[in-house]
Design a protein around this motif. Structure first.
Motif, PDB file in Angstrom:
ATOM      1  N   PRO A   1      -0.467  -0.795  -3.523  1.00  0.00           N
ATOM      2  CA  PRO A   1       0.374  -0.822  -2.219  1.00  0.00           C
ATOM      3  C   PRO A   1       1.677  -1.536  -2.433  1.00  0.00           C
ATOM      4  CG  PRO A   1      -1.948  -1.319  -1.988  1.00  0.00           C
ATOM      5  CD  PRO A   1      -1.442  -1.494  -3.396  1.00  0.00           C
ATOM      6  N   VAL A   2       2.716  -1.214  -1.342  1.00  0.00           N
ATOM      7  CA  VAL A   2       3.870  -2.239  -1.874  1.00  0.00           C
ATOM      8  C   VAL A   2       4.181  -3.738  -1.245  1.00  0.00           C
ATOM      9  CG1 VAL A   2       5.654   0.311  -1.826  1.00  0.00           C
ATOM     10  CG2 VAL A   2       4.555  -1.397   0.069  1.00  0.00           C
ATOM     11  N   ASN A   3       4.834  -4.434  -1.744  1.00  0.00           N
ATOM     12  CA  ASN A   3       5.032  -5.920  -1.040  1.00  0.00           C
ATOM     13  C   ASN A   3       5.687  -5.564   0.268  1.00  0.00           C
ATOM     14  OD1 ASN A   3       3.648  -7.463  -3.514  1.00  0.00           O
ATOM     15  ND2 ASN A   3       5.881  -6.983  -4.341  1.00  0.00           N
ATOM     16  N   ALA A   4       5.036  -6.400   1.212  1.00  0.00           N
ATOM     17  CA  ALA A   4       5.773  -7.075   2.194  1.00  0.00           C
ATOM     18  C   ALA A   4       6.139  -8.369   2.673  1.00  0.00           C
ATOM     19  CB  ALA A   4       5.186  -7.174   3.554  1.00  0.00           C
ATOM     20  N   ILE A   5       7.518  -8.527   2.186  1.00  0.00           N
ATOM     21  CA  ILE A   5       8.579  -9.896   2.434  1.00  0.00           C
ATOM     22  C   ILE A   5       9.170  -9.984   2.705  1.00  0.00           C
ATOM     23  CG2 ILE A   5       9.347 -11.585   0.966  1.00  0.00           C
ATOM     24  CD1 ILE A   5       8.645  -9.399  -1.635  1.00  0.00           C
TER      25      ILE A   5
ATOM     26  N   ILE B   1       6.042 -11.561  -8.941  1.00  0.00           N
ATOM     27  CA  ILE B   1       4.942 -10.854  -8.306  1.00  0.00           C
ATOM     28  C   ILE B   1       4.814  -9.620  -8.689  1.00  0.00           C
ATOM     29  CG2 ILE B   1       5.234 -10.503  -5.557  1.00  0.00           C
ATOM     30  CD1 ILE B   1       7.841 -12.309  -5.462  1.00  0.00           C
ATOM     31  N   GLY B   2       3.273  -8.965  -8.052  1.00  0.00           N
ATOM     32  CA  GLY B   2       2.104  -8.010  -8.380  1.00  0.00           C
ATOM     33  C   GLY B   2       2.999  -7.119  -7.582  1.00  0.00           C
ATOM     34  N   HIS B   3       1.730  -6.621  -6.960  1.00  0.00           N
ATOM     35  CA  HIS B   3       2.018  -5.140  -5.798  1.00  0.00           C
ATOM     36  C   HIS B   3       1.175  -6.415  -4.663  1.00  0.00           C
ATOM     37  CE1 HIS B   3       3.246  -2.354  -8.764  1.00  0.00           C
ATOM     38  NE2 HIS B   3       2.255  -3.097  -9.695  1.00  0.00           N
TER      39      HIS B   3
END
Length: 213
Positions: free
Chosen positions: A92-96, A108-110
């Motif tokens: 999954p992608v990051n939501a930042i 930072i990971g995933h």
């Protein structure tokens, strides 16, 4: 991010995740949720398409779409992440949120949810699939494990270590150098001045164990 995103989950952090992707001009293709009552409905004009385990939608992940897991429950979050890893060979992608500050020297990971005004300092290490609510501070050289949840305005001071699956309540403060064990729970507003064992629950100022003996 060039590909649109499918959000797994349509409750809890799903709406703020949608806001985050919208604010970063990332297209959200739709939501997937196990609650059949939500199927065919919309969240801010984005459709709830169907079930997260439906192969018809899963086949889109990794080819035409990215995935983000917007599930608060850690056990189910882990299940969906594992499913995406095994069945779609993807993370999954990051939501930042665009107002979050992340040091260029942080790791930072995933699959992390990082909401508005979160501050992640120099040389901090953030694992994967964490949830960081509005205004949380992760100070320099702090280490956060996978699947950790950090409440709004909580402060993890420099050099503190937070184990996998730990829960840090809103407004809690973890003093510098403290270690919080795997799956431990820190009550909202607590001040943690001593190490917390795995699976323990602490609360108060200073924080003390309230787990049943």
């Amino acid at each position: 991010m060039e590909k649109p995103v499918i959000i797994f989950g349509a409750k809890g952090i799903a709406r703020p995740a949608l806001e985050i992707f919208n604010s970063n001009e990332v297209v959200v293709y739709g939501f997937l949720d196990e609650d059949e009552k939500l199927h065919g409905t919309e969240i801010n004009v984005i459709p709830v398409l169907g079930n997260p385990e439906d192969d018809g939608f899963l086949k889109l992940i990794g080819q035409k779409c990215e995935a983000f897991v917007a599930i608060d429950d850690t056990k189910y979050r882990k299940f969906l992440v594992k499913m995406l890893n095994e069945r779609r060979k993807t993370q999954p992608v990051n939501a930042i949120h665009k107002s979050a500050y992340i040091s260029t020297d942080a790791e930072i990971g995933h699959g992390n949810f990082i909401n508005a005004k979160v501050n992640i300092g120099t040389a901090a290490k953030i694992g994967s699939h964490g949830i960081f609510h509005t205004g949380a501070t992760i100070d320099h050289q702090a280490e956060i494990g996978d699947f950790v949840q950090v409440g709004a305005s909580a402060v993890i001071n420099s050099g503190a270590k937070i184990g996998e699956g730990a829960f840090i309540g809103s407004g809690a403060v973890i003093i510098s150098g403290i270690t919080v064990g795997k799956n431990a729970r820190i009550g909202a507003g607590s001040i943690v001045i001593a190490d917390v064992e795995e699976e323990d629950t602490v609360f108060g100022n200073p924080a003390a164990s309230i787990s049943k003996k």
